[in-house]
Design an enzyme around this catalytic site. Structure first.
Site, PDB file in Angstrom:
ATOM      1  N   ASP A   1      88.642  62.015  88.396  1.00 29.24           N
ATOM      2  CA  ASP A   1      87.220  62.687  89.278  1.00 29.24           C
ATOM      3  C   ASP A   1      87.661  64.033  89.681  1.00 29.24           C
ATOM      4  O   ASP A   1      88.541  64.082  90.157  1.00 29.24           O
ATOM      5  CB  ASP A   1      87.295  61.646  90.687  1.00 29.24           C
ATOM      6  CG  ASP A   1      85.910  61.978  91.356  1.00 29.24           C
ATOM      7  OD1 ASP A   1      85.583  63.110  91.398  1.00 29.24           O
ATOM      8  OD2 ASP A   1      85.345  61.086  91.836  1.00 29.24           O
TER       9      ASP A   1
ATOM     10  N   ASN B   1      83.550  70.951  81.400  1.00 26.22           N
ATOM     11  CA  ASN B   1      82.181  70.369  81.190  1.00 26.22           C
ATOM     12  C   ASN B   1      81.535  69.426  82.370  1.00 26.22           C
ATOM     13  O   ASN B   1      80.319  69.765  82.538  1.00 26.22           O
ATOM     14  CB  ASN B   1      82.109  69.512  79.744  1.00 26.22           C
ATOM     15  CG  ASN B   1      80.851  68.818  79.732  1.00 26.22           C
ATOM     16  OD1 ASN B   1      79.814  69.458  79.663  1.00 26.22           O
ATOM     17  ND2 ASN B   1      81.032  67.688  79.874  1.00 26.22           N
TER      18      ASN B   1
ATOM     19  N   SER C   1      77.921  77.026  82.334  1.00 26.92           N
ATOM     20  CA  SER C   1      77.052  77.572  83.139  1.00 26.92           C
ATOM     21  C   SER C   1      75.662  77.073  83.185  1.00 26.92           C
ATOM     22  O   SER C   1      75.557  75.994  82.574  1.00 26.92           O
ATOM     23  CB  SER C   1      76.876  79.131  83.199  1.00 26.92           C
ATOM     24  OG  SER C   1      76.103  79.612  83.671  1.00 26.92           O
ATOM     25  N   SER C   2      74.687  77.559  83.256  1.00 25.92           N
ATOM     26  CA  SER C   2      73.300  77.333  83.038  1.00 25.92           C
ATOM     27  C   SER C   2      72.261  78.330  82.646  1.00 25.92           C
ATOM     28  O   SER C   2      72.414  79.540  83.088  1.00 25.92           O
ATOM     29  CB  SER C   2      72.603  76.384  84.052  1.00 25.92           C
ATOM     30  OG  SER C   2      71.356  75.927  83.975  1.00 25.92           O
TER      31      SER C   2
ATOM     32  N   TYR D   1      71.794  74.093  92.709  1.00 27.63           N
ATOM     33  CA  TYR D   1      72.438  73.875  91.519  1.00 27.63           C
ATOM     34  C   TYR D   1      72.719  75.169  90.728  1.00 27.63           C
ATOM     35  O   TYR D   1      73.774  75.584  90.152  1.00 27.63           O
ATOM     36  CB  TYR D   1      71.699  73.216  90.345  1.00 27.63           C
ATOM     37  CG  TYR D   1      72.108  72.862  89.174  1.00 27.63           C
ATOM     38  CD1 TYR D   1      73.160  72.129  88.901  1.00 27.63           C
ATOM     39  CD2 TYR D   1      71.490  73.661  88.072  1.00 27.63           C
ATOM     40  CE1 TYR D   1      73.692  72.205  87.574  1.00 27.63           C
ATOM     41  CE2 TYR D   1      71.880  73.469  86.839  1.00 27.63           C
ATOM     42  CZ  TYR D   1      73.161  72.712  86.525  1.00 27.63           C
ATOM     43  OH  TYR D   1      73.608  72.720  85.347  1.00 27.63           O
TER      44      TYR D   1
ATOM     45  N   LYS E   1      76.288  77.559  89.461  1.00 24.40           N
ATOM     46  CA  LYS E   1      76.402  78.214  87.976  1.00 24.40           C
ATOM     47  C   LYS E   1      76.742  79.560  87.987  1.00 24.40           C
ATOM     48  O   LYS E   1      77.466  80.238  87.447  1.00 24.40           O
ATOM     49  CB  LYS E   1      75.355  77.654  86.933  1.00 24.40           C
ATOM     50  CG  LYS E   1      75.250  76.038  86.926  1.00 24.40           C
ATOM     51  CD  LYS E   1      76.604  75.352  86.364  1.00 24.40           C
ATOM     52  CE  LYS E   1      76.456  74.021  86.000  1.00 24.40           C
ATOM     53  NZ  LYS E   1      77.948  73.365  85.268  1.00 24.40           N
TER      54      LYS E   1
ATOM     55  N   THR F   1      69.776  65.117  78.014  1.00 22.93           N
ATOM     56  CA  THR F   1      71.044  64.146  78.132  1.00 22.93           C
ATOM     57  C   THR F   1      70.637  63.358  79.480  1.00 22.93           C
ATOM     58  O   THR F   1      69.327  63.587  79.830  1.00 22.93           O
ATOM     59  CB  THR F   1      72.253  64.965  78.420  1.00 22.93           C
ATOM     60  OG1 THR F   1      72.021  65.689  79.684  1.00 22.93           O
ATOM     61  CG2 THR F   1      72.653  65.951  77.370  1.00 22.93           C
TER      62      THR F   1
HETATM   63  N1  LIG Z   1      71.805  68.674  80.094  1.00 22.46           N
HETATM   64  C1  LIG Z   1      71.200  70.078  80.503  1.00 22.46           C
HETATM   65  O1  LIG Z   1      70.167  70.491  80.466  1.00 22.46           O
HETATM   66  C2  LIG Z   1      72.302  71.083  80.970  1.00 22.46           C
HETATM   67  C3  LIG Z   1      71.977  72.394  80.923  1.00 22.46           C
HETATM   68  C4  LIG Z   1      73.024  73.600  81.495  1.00 22.46           C
HETATM   69  C5  LIG Z   1      74.044  73.215  82.029  1.00 22.46           C
HETATM   70  N2  LIG Z   1      74.498  71.758  81.849  1.00 22.46           N
HETATM   71  C6  LIG Z   1      75.753  71.387  82.342  1.00 22.46           C
HETATM   72  O2  LIG Z   1      76.384  70.707  81.133  1.00 22.46           O
HETATM   73  C7  LIG Z   1      77.307  70.137  81.825  1.00 22.46           C
HETATM   74  C8  LIG Z   1      77.243  68.683  81.200  1.00 22.46           C
HETATM   75  O3  LIG Z   1      75.982  68.147  81.413  1.00 22.46           O
HETATM   76  P1  LIG Z   1      75.511  66.824  80.754  1.00 22.46           P
HETATM   77  O4  LIG Z   1      74.002  67.266  80.433  1.00 22.46           O
HETATM   78  O5  LIG Z   1      76.286  66.430  79.737  1.00 22.46           O
HETATM   79  O6  LIG Z   1      75.033  65.815  81.923  1.00 22.46           O
HETATM   80  P2  LIG Z   1      75.292  64.119  81.964  1.00 22.46           P
HETATM   81  O7  LIG Z   1      75.004  63.553  80.888  1.00 22.46           O
HETATM   82  O8  LIG Z   1      74.950  63.841  83.357  1.00 22.46           O
HETATM   83  O9  LIG Z   1      76.956  64.118  82.007  1.00 22.46           O
HETATM   84  C9  LIG Z   1      77.826  64.596  83.260  1.00 22.46           C
HETATM   85  C10 LIG Z   1      79.129  64.390  82.830  1.00 22.46           C
HETATM   86  O10 LIG Z   1      79.905  64.741  83.916  1.00 22.46           O
HETATM   87  C11 LIG Z   1      80.952  63.830  84.431  1.00 22.46           C
HETATM   88  N3  LIG Z   1      81.008  64.284  85.834  1.00 22.46           N
HETATM   89  C12 LIG Z   1      79.927  64.207  86.707  1.00 22.46           C
HETATM   90  N4  LIG Z   1      80.647  64.198  88.031  1.00 22.46           N
HETATM   91  C13 LIG Z   1      81.933  63.999  87.758  1.00 22.46           C
HETATM   92  C14 LIG Z   1      83.349  63.999  88.636  1.00 22.46           C
HETATM   93  N5  LIG Z   1      82.826  64.174  89.976  1.00 22.46           N
HETATM   94  N6  LIG Z   1      84.369  63.783  88.196  1.00 22.46           N
HETATM   95  C15 LIG Z   1      84.712  63.795  86.705  1.00 22.46           C
HETATM   96  N7  LIG Z   1      83.572  64.087  85.924  1.00 22.46           N
HETATM   97  C16 LIG Z   1      82.300  63.974  86.513  1.00 22.46           C
HETATM   98  C17 LIG Z   1      80.369  62.506  84.090  1.00 22.46           C
HETATM   99  O11 LIG Z   1      81.390  61.739  84.116  1.00 22.46           O
HETATM  100  P3  LIG Z   1      81.270  59.996  84.221  1.00 22.46           P
HETATM  101  O12 LIG Z   1      80.074  59.626  83.254  1.00 22.46           O
HETATM  102  O13 LIG Z   1      82.594  59.546  83.609  1.00 22.46           O
HETATM  103  O14 LIG Z   1      80.998  59.909  85.551  1.00 22.46           O
HETATM  104  C18 LIG Z   1      79.445  63.025  82.686  1.00 22.46           C
HETATM  105  O15 LIG Z   1      80.514  63.057  81.644  1.00 22.46           O
HETATM  106  C19 LIG Z   1      77.297  70.022  83.542  1.00 22.46           C
HETATM  107  O16 LIG Z   1      78.133  70.991  83.836  1.00 22.46           O
HETATM  108  C20 LIG Z   1      75.984  70.564  83.498  1.00 22.46           C
HETATM  109  O17 LIG Z   1      75.956  71.407  84.817  1.00 22.46           O
HETATM  110  C21 LIG Z   1      73.536  70.775  81.389  1.00 22.46           C
END
Ligand SMILES: NC(=O)c1ccc[n+]([C@@H]2O[C@H](COP(=O)([O-])OP(=O)(O)OC[C@H]3O[C@@H](n4cnc5c(N)ncnc54)[C@H](OP(=O)(O)O)[C@@H]3O)[C@@H](O)[C@H]2O)c1
Length: 252
Positions: A61, A94, A143-144, A158, A162, A193
């Site tokens: 975590d 990530n 980042s984002s 948010y 980033k 996602t």
């Molecule tokens: N999707 C987008 O549009 C987007 C755009 C820009 C940036 N991002 C960034 O990309 C990254 C991944 O996002 P995603 O789209 O893959 O989101 P997601 O599908 O919601 O996955 C989030 C991941 O982060 C882990 N996580 C969250 N809180 C945690 C904690 N306290 N400790 C350990 N693990 C934690 C989760 O693990 P568990 O499931 O095991 O809890 C999961 O593997 C993030 O940093 C997000 O800000 C995403």
């Protein structure tokens, strides 16, 4: 790509999962971490092993800062047992969360949750892992696109997390250059996602994203995974302290 080990936080699902599978396809071994997604993480490990690469999943975590020394100890044991090594090559920071915070309704609890996960956890975990990252390695932060463009006021808190990561990325690169470690920030645009409760996958949201994206569609996890592979490949060795956006050209 020569054989490398990448540590991916939050590798059980979403972008972390796709990146783990794509890195394995590119010839890398991976250590993924999971918090809630233990079963999903085990499936990712099995999928990677089926590809003929090594993979291990460890619980973590990223907001339990006091537990980082124990995590580093568990990681060291894993590296020795699985690879006969005392270091890994790439850290892909990530794991992250999204919370929408409408202006005028943002709470201290929301800000703490966002900054603990997306900033403080990333910084402290990286600090704890520095002795285990091989010289000449890479760190890739997430980042984002929302740091460059404003897709809506409720994304402000948010996006601020980033933005902090982008600034810190440059300072970290300055501090680690002597060890030959390059540090970059990958900024995905909206990508389908579970992030933020799943609204990114809705048809309505995807249609809206398509309308503001030069390449005419919303991002898929595989799009970001390929960018991760690129930035962690030997071809990217001279890219350092950069923000690289992977959004298909959003909000130009
Ligand atoms: N999707 C987008 O549009 C987007 C755009 C820009 C940036 N991002 C960034 O990309 C990254 C991944 O996002 P995603 O789209 O893959 O989101 P997601 O599908 O919601 O996955 C989030 C991941 O982060 C882990 N996580 C969250 N809180 C945690 C904690 N306290 N400790 C350990 N693990 C934690 C989760 O693990 P568990 O499931 O095991 O809890 C999961 O593997 C993030 O940093 C997000 O800000 C995403």
């Amino acid at each position: 790509m020569t054989e490398k080990i990448t540590l991916i936080t939050g590798g059980g699902r979403g972008l972390g999962r796709s990146a783990a599978l794509a890195l394995a396809d590119a010839g890398q071994d991976v250590v993924i971490t999971y918090r809630a997604s233990a079963d999903a993480a085990a499936e990712v490990v099995a999928e990677i092993q089926a590809k003929g690469r090594k993979a291990v999943a460890l619980p973590l975590d990223t907001t339990e800062f006091d537990a980082f020394p124990a995590f580093v100890a568990a990681l060291r044991e894993t590296l020795t047992a699985t690879w006969g090594r005392d270091s890994f090559d790439h850290l892909f920071n990530n794991a992250g969360i999204g919370i929408t915070t409408p202006v005028g309704q943002t709470t201290a609890e929301q800000i703490d949750q966002l900054f603990d996960t997306n900033v403080k956890g990333v910084m402290l975990l990286t600090e704890a892992l520095l002795p285990v990252i091989a010289d000449g390695g890479r760190i890739l932060n997430v980042s984002s696109g929302l740091v460059r463009y404003t897709a809506g006021a409720p994304y402000g808190a948010y996006a601020a997390t980033k933005g902090a990561i982008e600034v810190w990325t440059r300072y970290l690169a300055a501090g680690l250059g002597a060890r030959g470690i390059a540090v970059n920030a990958l900024a995905p645009g909206a990508t389908a996602t579970d992030f933020g409760g799943g609204y990114l996958m809705s048809d309505e949201f995807q249609k809206q994203v398509s309308s503001v994206t030069a390449l005419g569609r919303g991002g898929q996890a595989d799009d970001i995974a390929l960018a991760v592979v690129t930035l962690l490949s030997p071809s990217a060795r001279w890219i350092n302290a950069q923000r690289v956006e992977a959004s298909g050209g959003a909000y130009l």
